[in-house]
Scaffold this motif. Structure first.
Motif, mmCIF file in Angstrom:
data_model
loop_
_atom_site.group_PDB
_atom_site.id
_atom_site.type_symbol
_atom_site.label_atom_id
_atom_site.label_comp_id
_atom_site.label_asym_id
_atom_site.label_seq_id
_atom_site.Cartn_x
_atom_site.Cartn_y
_atom_site.Cartn_z
ATOM 1 N N VAL A 1 50.626 38.493 -54.161
ATOM 2 C CA VAL A 1 49.525 38.873 -53.261
ATOM 3 C C VAL A 1 48.666 39.961 -53.912
ATOM 4 N N VAL A 2 49.321 40.993 -54.443
ATOM 5 C CA VAL A 2 48.568 42.089 -55.064
ATOM 6 C C VAL A 2 47.793 41.577 -56.289
ATOM 7 N N ALA A 3 48.413 40.705 -57.071
ATOM 8 C CA ALA A 3 47.733 40.146 -58.255
ATOM 9 C C ALA A 3 46.482 39.370 -57.837
ATOM 10 N N ALA A 4 46.586 38.581 -56.782
ATOM 11 C CA ALA A 4 45.430 37.802 -56.313
ATOM 12 C C ALA A 4 44.328 38.718 -55.792
ATOM 13 N N LEU A 5 44.713 39.793 -55.107
ATOM 14 C CA LEU A 5 43.703 40.736 -54.598
ATOM 15 C C LEU A 5 42.993 41.441 -55.760
ATOM 16 N N ARG A 6 43.780 41.822 -56.780
ATOM 17 C CA ARG A 6 43.184 42.474 -57.960
ATOM 18 C C ARG A 6 42.244 41.523 -58.694
ATOM 19 N N ALA A 7 42.552 40.228 -58.664
ATOM 20 C CA ALA A 7 41.776 39.237 -59.432
ATOM 21 C C ALA A 7 40.577 38.697 -58.653
ATOM 22 N N TRP B 1 47.949 33.013 -45.793
ATOM 23 C CA TRP B 1 47.627 33.467 -47.152
ATOM 24 C C TRP B 1 46.837 32.389 -47.909
ATOM 25 N N ALA B 2 47.188 31.125 -47.724
ATOM 26 C CA ALA B 2 46.436 30.035 -48.365
ATOM 27 C C ALA B 2 44.971 30.072 -47.896
ATOM 28 N N LYS B 3 44.765 30.349 -46.619
ATOM 29 C CA LYS B 3 43.391 30.457 -46.086
ATOM 30 C C LYS B 3 42.682 31.647 -46.724
ATOM 31 N N ALA B 4 43.409 32.774 -46.884
ATOM 32 C CA ALA B 4 42.816 33.968 -47.498
ATOM 33 C C ALA B 4 42.367 33.675 -48.931
ATOM 34 N N VAL B 5 43.201 32.973 -49.676
ATOM 35 C CA VAL B 5 42.878 32.631 -51.071
ATOM 36 C C VAL B 5 41.632 31.742 -51.111
ATOM 37 N N GLU B 6 41.574 30.794 -50.211
ATOM 38 C CA GLU B 6 40.413 29.898 -50.111
ATOM 39 C C GLU B 6 39.136 30.705 -49.808
ATOM 40 N N VAL C 1 38.587 40.365 -44.046
ATOM 41 C CA VAL C 1 39.617 41.196 -43.423
ATOM 42 C C VAL C 1 40.929 40.416 -43.369
ATOM 43 N N LEU C 2 41.994 41.022 -43.883
ATOM 44 C CA LEU C 2 43.332 40.403 -43.844
ATOM 45 C C LEU C 2 44.164 41.226 -42.868
ATOM 46 N N ASP C 3 44.076 40.820 -41.592
ATOM 47 C CA ASP C 3 44.626 41.629 -40.509
ATOM 48 C C ASP C 3 46.144 41.503 -40.426
ATOM 49 N N GLU C 4 46.826 42.642 -40.501
ATOM 50 C CA GLU C 4 48.294 42.714 -40.420
ATOM 51 C C GLU C 4 48.987 42.087 -41.630
ATOM 52 N N LEU C 5 48.234 41.950 -42.732
ATOM 53 C CA LEU C 5 48.900 41.466 -43.954
ATOM 54 C C LEU C 5 50.048 42.398 -44.342
ATOM 55 N N ASN C 6 49.882 43.713 -44.057
ATOM 56 C CA ASN C 6 50.961 44.661 -44.400
ATOM 57 C C ASN C 6 52.282 44.325 -43.715
ATOM 58 N N ILE C 7 52.198 43.781 -42.513
ATOM 59 C CA ILE C 7 53.423 43.415 -41.779
ATOM 60 C C ILE C 7 54.100 42.230 -42.480
ATOM 61 N N ALA C 8 53.291 41.256 -42.874
ATOM 62 C CA ALA C 8 53.833 40.081 -43.582
ATOM 63 C C ALA C 8 54.510 40.509 -44.884
ATOM 64 N N LEU C 9 53.930 41.517 -45.546
ATOM 65 C CA LEU C 9 54.513 41.998 -46.811
ATOM 66 C C LEU C 9 55.770 42.831 -46.553
ATOM 67 N N ARG C 10 55.747 43.598 -45.480
ATOM 68 C CA ARG C 10 56.880 44.466 -45.167
ATOM 69 C C ARG C 10 58.145 43.657 -44.913
ATOM 70 N N TYR C 11 57.987 42.530 -44.212
ATOM 71 C CA TYR C 11 59.149 41.700 -43.889
ATOM 72 C C TYR C 11 59.431 40.636 -44.957
ATOM 73 N N ASP C 12 58.761 40.769 -46.104
ATOM 74 C CA ASP C 12 58.938 39.816 -47.208
ATOM 75 C C ASP C 12 58.636 38.379 -46.797
ATOM 76 N N TYR C 13 57.664 38.225 -45.910
ATOM 77 C CA TYR C 13 57.238 36.874 -45.546
ATOM 78 C C TYR C 13 56.370 36.278 -46.651
ATOM 79 N N LEU C 14 55.826 37.169 -47.492
ATOM 80 C CA LEU C 14 55.013 36.737 -48.633
ATOM 81 C C LEU C 14 55.481 37.514 -49.848
ATOM 82 N N ASP C 15 55.214 36.974 -51.031
ATOM 83 C CA ASP C 15 55.617 37.651 -52.259
ATOM 84 C C ASP C 15 54.599 38.743 -52.616
ATOM 85 N N LEU C 16 55.071 39.988 -52.578
ATOM 86 C CA LEU C 16 54.194 41.147 -52.774
ATOM 87 C C LEU C 16 53.438 41.075 -54.089
ATOM 88 N N GLU C 17 54.165 40.756 -55.157
ATOM 89 C CA GLU C 17 53.559 40.801 -56.490
ATOM 90 C C GLU C 17 52.399 39.814 -56.620
#
Lengths: 200, 200
Positions: B147-153, B113-118, B129-145
């Motif tokens: 991640v979505v805020a950063a994508l919107r911004a 995710w740090a690489k994605a933000v960069e 392309v953020l491949d399989e990010l949905n899996i990371a979100l599904r298992y709560d490996y990353l904070d959903l809120e």
């Protein structure tokens, strides 16, 4: 290791054993007949992704476009990097509401199908994409029975991808892998236009 | 012209007018947030197809893989033809049943995710392309809120594709284009194994 971490490890160890057993059961190798259908996006782009993957394995690939006409597309430019390892044939004349001439649509599809048959006979090819063939079949521009018979009779190691909405049941019956792309949400509905690098 | 041909022409002329009017209504250009989800095939391969299309338009593209580990894939080889116009980061450590270590999975996803933000901050990029990010979100490996805020911004002209099953509702809510890949028929069920150039 904490109790939680240990429980996670034990659960995943079990899951891995199940996964490995499942993979071990699958032993057949064959050229797949793949159908990408449904109203959603990604039917053709997923086929492009497979072409790329096969190119990465050092194989030759080809695409015949049955409906789409002589548009300038990003993929056409990108595939130029692979020289004669990609054969790209845009033999459609545009959507049927563009040509407004059924006889011309039929002739274009017959021409495209003849090219597809020729390519299927090329032993150097690893993957053949028949883009929008489903549309040609849906409007009876080609004879369904003979198209399905020719696809079934292809050499056993050739992978073929057929794209387009409304895949006919006999084609689905003949296929190894069928994916239905469903549209959950589409930017066109929000007034966003088709964009370079995404739609074309 | 026969009566049939004339009727076809008239019908298609009408359809073309409707089609043209529909296209004319869509005027907005923006970077799309695209989600490819569902249990069927084609989520990642369609993202690869978009990368190829964007490369064909002369733009730079990048992919961050959140789950998939250091496998040798066809696409990685194929993208080498485009030199530094493709940035490819395989930062996952394999499926969670491979690592069997939740803390390690979380660390790998945070790194990805740090690489994605960069990458989102890189103005030269056309598509990420953020491949399989949905899996990371599904298992709560990353904070959903967050991640979505950063994508919107993200900057308004950057296209982003998120792949993986079980996309979370807030991500779907934020997205412009969401496709659900449904599995109609799968060759694994017939004992056919994953094949080079198709699955990897």
């Amino acid at each position: 290791m904490t109790g939680d971490a240990e429980r996670h490890r034990a659960k995943m160890e079990k899951r891995k054993a199940a996964q490995d057993a499942e993979v071990a059961e699958k032993t057949i190798e064959k050229g797949l007949l793949i159908v990408n259908t449904g109203p959603g996006k990604g039917k053709t782009t997923a086929a492009l992704g497979l072409m790329l993957r096969m190119l990465g394995r050092g194989r030759r690939v080809a695409c015949v476009q049955f409906i789409k006409g002589g548009w300038d597309t990003g993929e056409k430019h990108a595939f130029e990097s692979f020289g004669d390892r990609v054969a790209w044939h845009t033999l459609g004349e545009g959507f049927t509401w563009e040509t407004q001439d059924r006889a011309r649509d039929v002739a274009a599809c017959e021409h495209a199908w003849a090219k597809a048959v020729e390519l299927m006979a090329d032993p150097s090819l690893g993957l053949l994409v028949l883009d929008e063939l489903n549309i040609a079949l849906r409007y009876d521009y080609l004879d369904l029975e003979s198209v399905v018979a020719a696809l079934r009779a292809r050499r056993p190691d050739l992978h073929v991808v057929v794209t387009g909405r409304n895949a006919k049941p006999p084609l689905i019956e003949a296929a190894d892998l069928v994916t239905e792309m469903g549209s959950v949400k589409h930017h066109f509905s929000a007034g966003v236009k088709a964009q370079e690098g995404i739609e074309f």
